[in-house]
Design an enzyme around this catalytic site. Structure first.
Site, PDB file in Angstrom:
ATOM      1  NE  ARG A 105      -2.349  -0.863   3.753  1.00 17.28           N
ATOM      2  CZ  ARG A 105      -2.396  -0.330   4.580  1.00 17.28           C
ATOM      3  NH1 ARG A 105      -3.497   0.969   5.037  1.00 17.28           N
ATOM      4  NH2 ARG A 105      -1.159  -0.323   5.720  1.00 17.28           N
TER       5      ARG A 105
ATOM      6  CB  SER B  78       5.212  -6.565   8.327  1.00 15.49           C
ATOM      7  OG  SER B  78       4.926  -5.230   8.459  1.00 15.49           O
TER       8      SER B  78
ATOM      9  CG  ASP C 298       2.889  -5.277  11.562  1.00 10.92           C
ATOM     10  OD1 ASP C 298       3.479  -5.238  12.309  1.00 10.92           O
ATOM     11  OD2 ASP C 298       2.137  -5.978  11.783  1.00 10.92           O
TER      12      ASP C 298
END
Length: 487
Positions: A87, A156, A209
């Site tokens: 994203r 991540s 995250d």
């Protein structure tokens, strides 16, 4: 003949009840046991901060020495790469009352061939997508051409963090297998892709995250001291005093603190209530003797524990009919289906019947047996939620926010004044599974006692991995002096 059938039926029902009782007993989480887990978590945290490899908890330095305050102003970007999609985000910050004026997000699937190609191919694709995203804004943008755009990068995957904005990739997970990138510095790969695509952007922070979730929580509430993700996987981060990080005594921060990424999924203690189902699941997993805590509390595994219990009951009796091939298949029962069965409020448990038939090929199950399945879901979920609560209290104990005054203090001291303490929580297991959330809150009250628990707020956040990364880019802008040094 009738009498023989009746005796056989009673025999099989008795065996199933025995399996259930064994499960209930081995999953028992008394307050006394939970407090033992709390103490073990705090001790392991201390050991992990004292030396590398001193604990199952890695207690990784993030080099994030201060968190967003709500006063940040400007437009910042985030790139979130953590799976088969990535994203790109743009966040405009108003600088007053923690105001996010606008947020734009673009989701982009990563083509399968790029997940096994080269680092150059992957980051060219990411950079070109980012470039198109920026070009869409330029007509109406008020972004100053005198200032370089700044980006927070959420990555991540297992990384050895070297500084606030650099880290070495240790290994790929989640289906990626780009061999030439293992051992390379992640941000350098991104920067090279940005340069090749003619993008002038500064990568301000490299985070995971959990750290992003802590940043987002702190942006909205300055009393936020920790963050926990409880979804498919689980992890936690928190704000630690720099002088408590003994394994890095040369660490200097202007704030006197640093965010620590615990990697708490790997926590282990003999006080954890382990069952034969946990032992078998672990032995048959790709990573045996690893991520023990995660395997007991996260969404990746709860469904399979339930499946294993049902399988055992099917092998002990015929109440579920013949053992189906689906019931023998690991991870076929996902945790969202456990939640749906657990929370089925219909009088005849129609949702339970549907899921058993569609997912496990178990059909025409009597109501009593459906109720038995709901009870299995309840036992497994309750244990997970209560252990997660114990983990959270373990963090609070380590930093002196559990009402006892810290790791070496006696529980229940009355002279400790409890400060308002907020823990940010993200993840579908917590936000989307009502019974899990309620059991976690109940356990927090049980462990701390109501007088202390009223000062601890668990606050759900959304999109720490995206918005949180942009907020960290803002709070660690290159237009301010880097405040973390190693001497």
């Amino acid at each position: 003949m009738v009498e023989v059938i009746f005796i056989d039926c009673c025999f099989y029902i008795g065996r199933v009840v025995g399996v259930l009782r064994e499960l209930e007993e081995s999953c028992e989480t008394t307050v006394g046991r939970l407090r033992q887990v709390v103490d073990a978590m705090a001790v392991e945290m201390h050991a992990g901060l004292a030396s590398e490899g001193g604990s199952k908890l890695k207690m990784l330095l993030t080099f994030v020495d201060h968190l967003p305050t709500g006063s940040e102003v400007g437009t910042y970007y985030a790139l979130d790469l953590g799976g088969t999609n990535f994203r790109v985000l743009r966040v405009q910050l108003g600088g007053r009352l923690s105001s996010i004026l606008s947020k734009d997000v673009e989701l982009q699937p990563i083509p399968q061939h790029l997940m096994r190609s080269t680092s150059e191919d992957l980051f060219d694709f990411i950079a070109s997508t980012l470039k198109q995203f920026i070009e869409k804004e330029e007509n109406g943008s008020k972004f100053s051409s005198l200032r370089t755009r700044e980006l927070g990068f959420t990555f991540s995957f297992p990384v050895k963090q070297m500084s606030l904005c650099s880290g070495i990739l240790l290994k790929w997970t989640k289906g990626f297998a780009i061999e030439d990138m293992v051992g390379k510095e992640v941000v350098e790969c991104l920067r090279a892709g940005l340069t090749r695509n003619g993008l002038d952007m500064q990568v301000a922070v490299l985070v995971n995250d959990t750290v992003g979730t802590l940043a987002l929580g702190h942006y909205h509430d300055a009393d936020t001291v920790a963050a926990v993700i409880i979804g498919t996987g689980t992890n936690a981060s928190y704000l630690e005093r720099a002088d408590a990080i003994i394994k890095c005594q040369g660490l200097l921060t202007t704030s006197g603190g640093m965010v620590v990424n615990m990697e708490w999924g790997n926590f282990w203690s003999s006080h954890l209530p382990r069952t034969p189902y946990d032992i078998d699941l672990d032995a048959e997993s790709p990573n045996p003797n690893d991520q023990g805590f995660e395997k007991m509390i996260s969404g990746m595994y709860l469904g399979d524990i339930v499946r294993r219990v049902i399988l055992r009951m099917s092998q002990e009796s015929d109440i579920f009919g013949p053992v189906s091939s689906s019931l023998l298949e690991p991870f076929i029962l996902h945790t969202p289906f456990v939640a749906k069965m657990h929370e089925d409020d219909s009088s005849d448990l129609q949702e339970v019947a549907r899921i058993l038939k569609e997912k496990l090929e178990i059909s025409e199950v009597p109501l009593k047996v459906r109720k038995l399945v709901v009870r299995i879901c309840d036992v497994v979920t309750r244990r997970a939620a209560r252990l997660a609560a114990a983990g959270i209290v373990g963090i609070l104990k380590k930093i002196g926010r559990d009402g006892t005054g810290g790791i070496s203090s006696v529980r229940g001291r009355s002279d400790i004044k409890m400060r308002r303490t907020v823990v940010a929580i993200e993840g579908a297991l917590y936000t989307g599974y009502t019974m899990f959330r309620e059991y976690l809150h109940e356990a927090l009250n049980d462990i701390l006692g109501e007088e202390i628990a009223q000062h601890v707020i668990l606050r759900a956040t959304e999109d720490g991995s995206g918005i949180g990364a942009a907020l960290l880019a803002a709070s660690h802008s290159s237009y301010s002096v880097d405040s973390v040094q190693l001497i």
